[in-house]
Design an enzyme around this catalytic site. Structure first.
Site, PDB file in Angstrom:
ATOM      1  N   CYS A 277    -143.943 -27.387 -64.533  1.00 51.29           N
ATOM      2  CA  CYS A 277    -142.878 -26.524 -64.585  1.00 51.29           C
ATOM      3  C   CYS A 277    -142.640 -26.086 -66.156  1.00 51.29           C
ATOM      4  O   CYS A 277    -141.944 -24.845 -66.409  1.00 51.29           O
ATOM      5  CB  CYS A 277    -140.913 -26.746 -64.420  1.00 51.29           C
ATOM      6  SG  CYS A 277    -141.341 -26.790 -62.156  1.00 51.29           S
ATOM      7  N   LYS A 280    -145.147 -23.959 -68.341  1.00 51.92           N
ATOM      8  CA  LYS A 280    -145.118 -22.602 -67.170  1.00 51.92           C
ATOM      9  C   LYS A 280    -143.694 -21.791 -67.400  1.00 51.92           C
ATOM     10  O   LYS A 280    -143.440 -20.416 -67.769  1.00 51.92           O
ATOM     11  CB  LYS A 280    -145.438 -23.215 -66.068  1.00 51.92           C
ATOM     12  CG  LYS A 280    -144.661 -21.791 -64.504  1.00 51.92           C
ATOM     13  CD  LYS A 280    -145.081 -21.543 -63.447  1.00 51.92           C
ATOM     14  CE  LYS A 280    -144.208 -22.672 -62.531  1.00 51.92           C
ATOM     15  NZ  LYS A 280    -142.900 -21.657 -62.377  1.00 51.92           N
TER      16      LYS A 280
END
Ligand SMILES: NC(=O)c1ccc[n+]([C@@H]2O[C@H](COP(=O)([O-])OP(=O)(O)OC[C@H]3O[C@@H](n4cnc5c(N)ncnc54)[C@H](O)[C@@H]3O)[C@@H](O)[C@H]2O)c1
Length: 462
Positions: A277, A280
């Protein structure tokens, strides 16, 4: 919907988010029927077996409580859509690897396909909940797709981003810091929002359930991840300065963290952040800012990712220079390949970049991990077998090794018999503690040369 259940909830996407979040809702709300669907047959098969597709402390117990009672895993997506009152969408939203925005923007193809599938199979009104992390204003696009149909079905699209952290997912879901639910501020939007609030109110205290408009909810998730990652890059940036100045990063972090405005959490210097996560989501934020011509803001956040990549490279450089500028042919044992402790997830793990950096220098690498060896093998399947080995047992792995590098803060690596490890290693022997979890002075006194993050090395030679 079966009569015995008061609501039928579907979750599309049976991954790290979909599986655990729905297991928690099912365990806490036996009055609802929860079905989790996925296109990945193997994943669904494993959710229905004793060998769950992901490892999370406490997850197996939760699944045992609810599976077959009011929690079901299935590949019948169309049927699931037709029968559901509420649909959570928890599909992956990876970084785009092609075309415009490649390497930064979110790839929304899975989300869009899901929206079209929902539209195609819906015969009654539904509330659609974005669980996936998405760029701000994505729900607008979902609404347009869903409400562009001709089947007289009404869809309310809400945002309910997930804040769980892998490794502590079950604890986080049971006792969240907050649950955030965003909707349009129309009569229908508020009504739909209340339905989702009612689900969480089964176990989450009311004051922890935050309501907002949809865009704030979407942007809050990206912002929270950006802030968390920024703290790691901030302390890691200072760790480099500590290594030059004989300041000690642990002492600095303790002093800084006692300021109640700053707080002590997330101030552990390390090889860097990983996971699917942080990188990104920050790059996604950067891309959004660039699109709004907010280039200074974009550059600011991008630097968080740059520092992280630099920290990984710096770690490899330090290993190389400490081991007399050559590691070719030297056996180096990697303790921990997961991106953090208590998960088998290796996505964007710093260990992967560090192992590849060591292999570029022709080191002989042995990877150990209690939960992530399957994923590690897959991540490194392109590397020839004579350069790389996998071994669960650290004692076996370390025989004849020149160095150990701790890359995941697994509890069991704190408690290894380091005297025993040392006795089977080549001398001089090195420990590189990329998580600062070991007792460095004790290891040094045993005979190791000890290198950590943000502290002066303890070495037996000049
Ligand atoms: N992993 C985390 O810790 C975490 C935490 C908070 C939020 N998120 C966000 O949640 C989302 C999901 O993350 P994840 O880690 O669970 O991803 P994941 O890759 O583990 O799971 C996603 C699942 O969706 C399935 N899928 C994709 N397209 C589909 C379709 N059309 N129909 C049915 N299933 C489909 C995939 O097969 C996969 O199993 C992402 O947006 C992520 O950013 C993740």
């Amino acid at each position: 919907m079966l009569k015995e259940f008061s609501k039928s909830i579907l979750c599309i996407g049976a991954g790290y988010v979909g599986g655990p979040t729905m297991a928690m809702i099912a365990a806490k709300c036996p009055q609802y029927k929860i079905t989790v669907v996925d296109i990945d047959r193997d994943r669904i098969h494993r959710w229905n077996s004793d060998s769950l597709p992901i490892f999370e402390p406490g997850l197996d117990k939760l699944i045992e409580t609810a599976r077959g009672r009011n929690l079901f895993f299935s590949t019948e997506i169309d049927v699931g859509i037709r029968d559901a009152d509420i649909i959570f969408v928890a599909v992956n939203t990876p970084t785009k690897t092609f075309g415009q925005g490649a390497e930064k923007a979110a790839d929304l193809q899975y989300l869009e396909k899901t929206s079209r599938q929902i539209l195609a199979h819906s015969t009654s009104d539904k509330i659609i909940v974005e669980k996936s992390t998405v760029p701000v204003r994505t729900s607008n696009a979902m609404e347009r797709i869903l409400n562009g149909g001709k089947n007289n079905v009404r869809f309310d699209v809400l945002s309910n981003p997930e804040f769980l952290a892998e490794g502590t997912a079950i604890k986080d879901l049971e006792n969240p810091d907050r649950v955030l639910i965003g909707s349009r501020e129309t009569e229908n939007g508020i009504k739909a929002r209340k339905e989702i609030v009612d689900i969480y109110a089964n176990w989450v205290p009311k004051e922890k359930i935050l309501e907002s408009n949809t865009w704030s909810a979407e942007l809050s998730k990206l912002t929270a991840n950006a802030f968390l990652a920024q703290r790691i890059s901030s302390i890691n940036a200072i760790s480099a300065l500590c290594e030059k100045t004989e300041a000690d990063i642990n002492e600095v972090a303790a002093a800084v963290g006692m300021d109640s405005r700053i707080g002590s959490k997330f101030l552990n210097a390390s090889v860097g952040f990983g996971g699917s996560c942080f990188k990104k989501d920050i790059l996604n934020l950067v891309y959004i800012c660039q699109n709004y011509d907010l280039h200074e803001v974009a550059d600011y956040w991008e630097s968080v990712v740059k520092i992280n990549e630099w920290q990984e490279k710096r770690f490899v450089r330090n290993m190389l220079s400490s081991m007399f500028n050559t590691i070719a042919g030297k056996k180096i044992v990697i303790l921990g390949f997961a991106f953090k402790a208590d998960t088998g997830d290796t996505r964007e793990s710093p260990a992967m970049y560090i192992v590849r950096g060591l292999l570029e220098e022709h080191a002989q690498v042995v990877v150990c991990d209690p939960k992530a060896l399957g994923n590690a093998r897959n991540d490194l399947k392109d590397v020839p077998g004579d350069l790389l080995a996998f071994e669960e047992d650290p004692y076996e792995a370390t025989e004849g090794a020149h160095a150990i590098a701790i890359l995941t803060e697994w509890e069991e690596y704190k408690n290894l018999d380091y005297e025993r490890l040392l006795s089977s290693m080549v001398h001089p022997s090195f420990v590189f503690d990329g998580r600062n979890i070991l007792d460095h002075q004790r290891l040094f006194e045993m005979g190791f040369n000890v290198y950590s993050i943000g502290r002066s090395p303890l070495k037996h030679f000049r």
